[in-house]
Design a protein around this motif. Sequence first.
Motif, PDB file in Angstrom:
ATOM      1  N   GLN A   1       0.821  -1.206   0.000  1.00 44.76           N
ATOM      2  CA  GLN A   1       0.000   0.000   0.000  1.00 44.76           C
ATOM      3  C   GLN A   1       0.863   1.269   0.000  1.00 44.76           C
ATOM      4  O   GLN A   1       0.454   2.313  -0.497  1.00 44.76           O
ATOM      5  CB  GLN A   1      -0.921   0.012   1.226  1.00 44.76           C
ATOM      6  CG  GLN A   1      -1.948  -1.115   1.249  1.00 44.76           C
ATOM      7  CD  GLN A   1      -2.919  -1.042   0.081  1.00 44.76           C
ATOM      8  OE1 GLN A   1      -3.320   0.046  -0.324  1.00 44.76           O
ATOM      9  NE2 GLN A   1      -3.274  -2.183  -0.469  1.00 44.76           N
ATOM     10  N   ILE A   2       2.093   1.163   0.542  1.00 42.58           N
ATOM     11  CA  ILE A   2       2.976   2.323   0.613  1.00 42.58           C
ATOM     12  C   ILE A   2       3.786   2.485  -0.668  1.00 42.58           C
ATOM     13  O   ILE A   2       3.886   3.582  -1.225  1.00 42.58           O
ATOM     14  CB  ILE A   2       3.921   2.203   1.832  1.00 42.58           C
ATOM     15  CG1 ILE A   2       3.112   2.249   3.130  1.00 42.58           C
ATOM     16  CG2 ILE A   2       4.964   3.319   1.820  1.00 42.58           C
ATOM     17  CD1 ILE A   2       3.944   1.964   4.363  1.00 42.58           C
ATOM     18  N   THR A   3       4.379   1.398  -1.143  1.00 39.90           N
ATOM     19  CA  THR A   3       5.310   1.480  -2.273  1.00 39.90           C
ATOM     20  C   THR A   3       4.685   1.127  -3.609  1.00 39.90           C
ATOM     21  O   THR A   3       5.238   1.456  -4.655  1.00 39.90           O
ATOM     22  CB  THR A   3       6.514   0.554  -2.034  1.00 39.90           C
ATOM     23  OG1 THR A   3       6.052  -0.798  -1.950  1.00 39.90           O
ATOM     24  CG2 THR A   3       7.236   0.906  -0.748  1.00 39.90           C
TER      25      THR A   3
ATOM     26  N   ASN B   1      20.250  -6.088 -16.471  1.00 38.38           N
ATOM     27  CA  ASN B   1      21.035  -5.305 -15.519  1.00 38.38           C
ATOM     28  C   ASN B   1      20.916  -5.805 -14.088  1.00 38.38           C
ATOM     29  O   ASN B   1      21.597  -5.328 -13.196  1.00 38.38           O
ATOM     30  CB  ASN B   1      20.577  -3.839 -15.564  1.00 38.38           C
ATOM     31  CG  ASN B   1      20.810  -3.224 -16.917  1.00 38.38           C
ATOM     32  OD1 ASN B   1      21.833  -3.464 -17.543  1.00 38.38           O
ATOM     33  ND2 ASN B   1      19.856  -2.428 -17.383  1.00 38.38           N
ATOM     34  N   GLN B   2      20.023  -6.767 -13.865  1.00 39.13           N
ATOM     35  CA  GLN B   2      19.784  -7.308 -12.535  1.00 39.13           C
ATOM     36  C   GLN B   2      19.342  -6.230 -11.539  1.00 39.13           C
ATOM     37  O   GLN B   2      19.704  -6.248 -10.381  1.00 39.13           O
ATOM     38  CB  GLN B   2      21.021  -8.019 -12.015  1.00 39.13           C
ATOM     39  CG  GLN B   2      21.369  -9.272 -12.818  1.00 39.13           C
ATOM     40  CD  GLN B   2      20.222 -10.270 -12.844  1.00 39.13           C
ATOM     41  OE1 GLN B   2      19.944 -10.953 -11.872  1.00 39.13           O
ATOM     42  NE2 GLN B   2      19.548 -10.318 -13.944  1.00 39.13           N
ATOM     43  N   VAL B   3      18.575  -5.265 -12.041  1.00 36.91           N
ATOM     44  CA  VAL B   3      18.028  -4.233 -11.169  1.00 36.91           C
ATOM     45  C   VAL B   3      16.514  -4.336 -11.232  1.00 36.91           C
ATOM     46  O   VAL B   3      15.923  -4.149 -12.289  1.00 36.91           O
ATOM     47  CB  VAL B   3      18.468  -2.820 -11.606  1.00 36.91           C
ATOM     48  CG1 VAL B   3      17.831  -1.763 -10.720  1.00 36.91           C
ATOM     49  CG2 VAL B   3      19.985  -2.712 -11.567  1.00 36.91           C
ATOM     50  N   PRO B   4      15.840  -4.639 -10.128  1.00 37.75           N
ATOM     51  CA  PRO B   4      14.389  -4.786 -10.185  1.00 37.75           C
ATOM     52  C   PRO B   4      13.707  -3.444 -10.365  1.00 37.75           C
ATOM     53  O   PRO B   4      14.271  -2.392 -10.094  1.00 37.75           O
ATOM     54  CB  PRO B   4      14.054  -5.386  -8.808  1.00 37.75           C
ATOM     55  CG  PRO B   4      15.149  -4.911  -7.925  1.00 37.75           C
ATOM     56  CD  PRO B   4      16.388  -4.863  -8.786  1.00 37.75           C
ATOM     57  N   GLU B   5      12.485  -3.486 -10.868  1.00 36.51           N
ATOM     58  CA  GLU B   5      11.699  -2.269 -10.977  1.00 36.51           C
ATOM     59  C   GLU B   5      11.505  -1.653  -9.587  1.00 36.51           C
ATOM     60  O   GLU B   5      11.309  -2.361  -8.604  1.00 36.51           O
ATOM     61  CB  GLU B   5      10.343  -2.583 -11.582  1.00 36.51           C
ATOM     62  CG  GLU B   5      10.403  -2.948 -13.054  1.00 36.51           C
ATOM     63  CD  GLU B   5      10.661  -1.733 -13.913  1.00 36.51           C
ATOM     64  OE1 GLU B   5       9.833  -0.802 -13.903  1.00 36.51           O
ATOM     65  OE2 GLU B   5      11.693  -1.714 -14.590  1.00 36.51           O
ATOM     66  N   ASN B   6      11.559  -0.322  -9.528  1.00 33.92           N
ATOM     67  CA  ASN B   6      11.361   0.345  -8.248  1.00 33.92           C
ATOM     68  C   ASN B   6       9.901   0.300  -7.809  1.00 33.92           C
ATOM     69  O   ASN B   6       9.610   0.422  -6.631  1.00 33.92           O
ATOM     70  CB  ASN B   6      11.829   1.800  -8.338  1.00 33.92           C
ATOM     71  CG  ASN B   6      13.332   1.900  -8.513  1.00 33.92           C
ATOM     72  OD1 ASN B   6      14.062   1.073  -7.993  1.00 33.92           O
ATOM     73  ND2 ASN B   6      13.787   2.896  -9.244  1.00 33.92           N
ATOM     74  N   ASP B   7       9.007   0.161  -8.769  1.00 31.28           N
ATOM     75  CA  ASP B   7       7.587   0.200  -8.459  1.00 31.28           C
ATOM     76  C   ASP B   7       6.966  -1.187  -8.578  1.00 31.28           C
ATOM     77  O   ASP B   7       7.323  -1.975  -9.447  1.00 31.28           O
ATOM     78  CB  ASP B   7       6.855   1.155  -9.406  1.00 31.28           C
ATOM     79  CG  ASP B   7       7.365   2.576  -9.265  1.00 31.28           C
ATOM     80  OD1 ASP B   7       7.664   2.978  -8.123  1.00 31.28           O
ATOM     81  OD2 ASP B   7       7.470   3.258 -10.288  1.00 31.28           O
ATOM     82  N   GLN B   8       6.018  -1.466  -7.704  1.00 30.21           N
ATOM     83  CA  GLN B   8       5.230  -2.693  -7.774  1.00 30.21           C
ATOM     84  C   GLN B   8       3.787  -2.273  -8.043  1.00 30.21           C
ATOM     85  O   GLN B   8       3.269  -1.374  -7.393  1.00 30.21           O
ATOM     86  CB  GLN B   8       5.334  -3.469  -6.467  1.00 30.21           C
ATOM     87  CG  GLN B   8       4.594  -4.808  -6.524  1.00 30.21           C
ATOM     88  CD  GLN B   8       4.923  -5.683  -5.338  1.00 30.21           C
ATOM     89  OE1 GLN B   8       5.718  -5.312  -4.499  1.00 30.21           O
ATOM     90  NE2 GLN B   8       4.315  -6.841  -5.267  1.00 30.21           N
TER      91      GLN B   8
END
Length: 454
Positions: A315-317, A397-404
């Motif tokens: 709910q926050i992220t 790049n092995q960097v996950p998305e910042n947003d879910q």
Amino acid sequence: MKKTLAALAALALVALGVTIAPTAAFAASGAVTVTITDQASAPITGAFVQLLQSNGSITIQETGTPGTYSLTGVAPGSYKVSATATGYATEYYGDTSVKANASPVVVTDSATTSLAMVMVPESTIQGTVTDHLGQPVSTHVLLYSSNEGWGIAGQVSTDPSNGSYAFAGLGHGDYKILVYTSGSPADATQWYVDANTIDAATVIHLTGASATADVQLEQAAMITGAVTNTIGHPLRSIVVGAIPAGAADFFNAGSTDVNGAYTIQGLLPGAYTLQASDNSHFFATQTAAAATTVANAGTEDFVLVPNLPSEAQLQITGIPVTPVSGPTQVTAGQSYTWVVTDDNPSDVYAAIYSEPVYLGAFAHDAGGTTAAITVTIPADTTAGSHSISYLSYDSGNQVPENDQFYFPIQVAAAPTATLAETGTDGALPLGLGILLLLAGGGAVWIARRRVSAR
């Protein structure tokens, strides 16, 4: 004129009861002076002295007096003091070579704390390292000391021409040696002598001027495997470490390539716990058991699932979205498809909330902008409001998305009974047959009554 106005302003502030805070120049401080001698009371020059505090260390510089080291402007507090010098063992104030046993030194404001320390001649651990064929090898040697709570007390590299190494400046105590081969395909990382854990390593009791610890390395074994997600797609840059049985951590590890394959080399033959994890912590760490020998490499494959945040974190992220298509009303135990947008061209991973339950991985379309999420709503999902969440992982790049992302759904409880495809209850024909039999029997009884009445 300006100075006069400033002075008047300051007096006015004092008159109003306003206190002017002191500047950094007036911060509290003290001084430390350390006199260092050898066992014959001769001053030792050229020593390296440190005030040790939890947040770091402060070096004390030697002054003009031989064997005297002083520092001013020291913040008040409790310190430990150490001294090292060429040809002498490391010494802590309190007449000990063990840091944990050092006496605290308290520095107070506007006062000089004077100390005296006596250093004793150094001890040395030295030796040679050869490979499994007996040839000198260039590698790394780590020293662990009981004086430091079995922490690392030093690290050196061997001389490539003859494999020699040496640790000087040591105090009396117990030590252990680790030869780290950096994942060599030929020679195994190991503790002196031929041990896979620090607990099993041979203790070097240092009570004299020097001790010798020669190491001939064992031939290395390896473990291989692959790491994928739940639809079989390879995951790259996942670190797989091999923890020896009885150890708390690993020294040798392998990283997956573009095909998800990994190889861990430089292992002593034996049993290991493998630990697969990624630096971004997108996927949940997974462990497995494996064993290996020189002749037969161990193998173990991993299937990783993502770490799922709690509903409160979601709910926050998370970002609420509307899917391209798909239902808003669903029934527990049934399967449904949603098409969602995502600009990361890697697989997406779905979960259902309130309590997060992983539903699976799903591939993007050819353009990499949408993905079809086809899932079965768990049969035990409680009726009411829930959310479907999806997130993606950049396998390049092995960097996950910042947003879910997530969107709401309404879940109906799973039905308790299922009708046949014809819409009739399968029990009806049998019940109807029983009723017809009863009706036929009644007709026969009535006919007999009529005959007897004549």
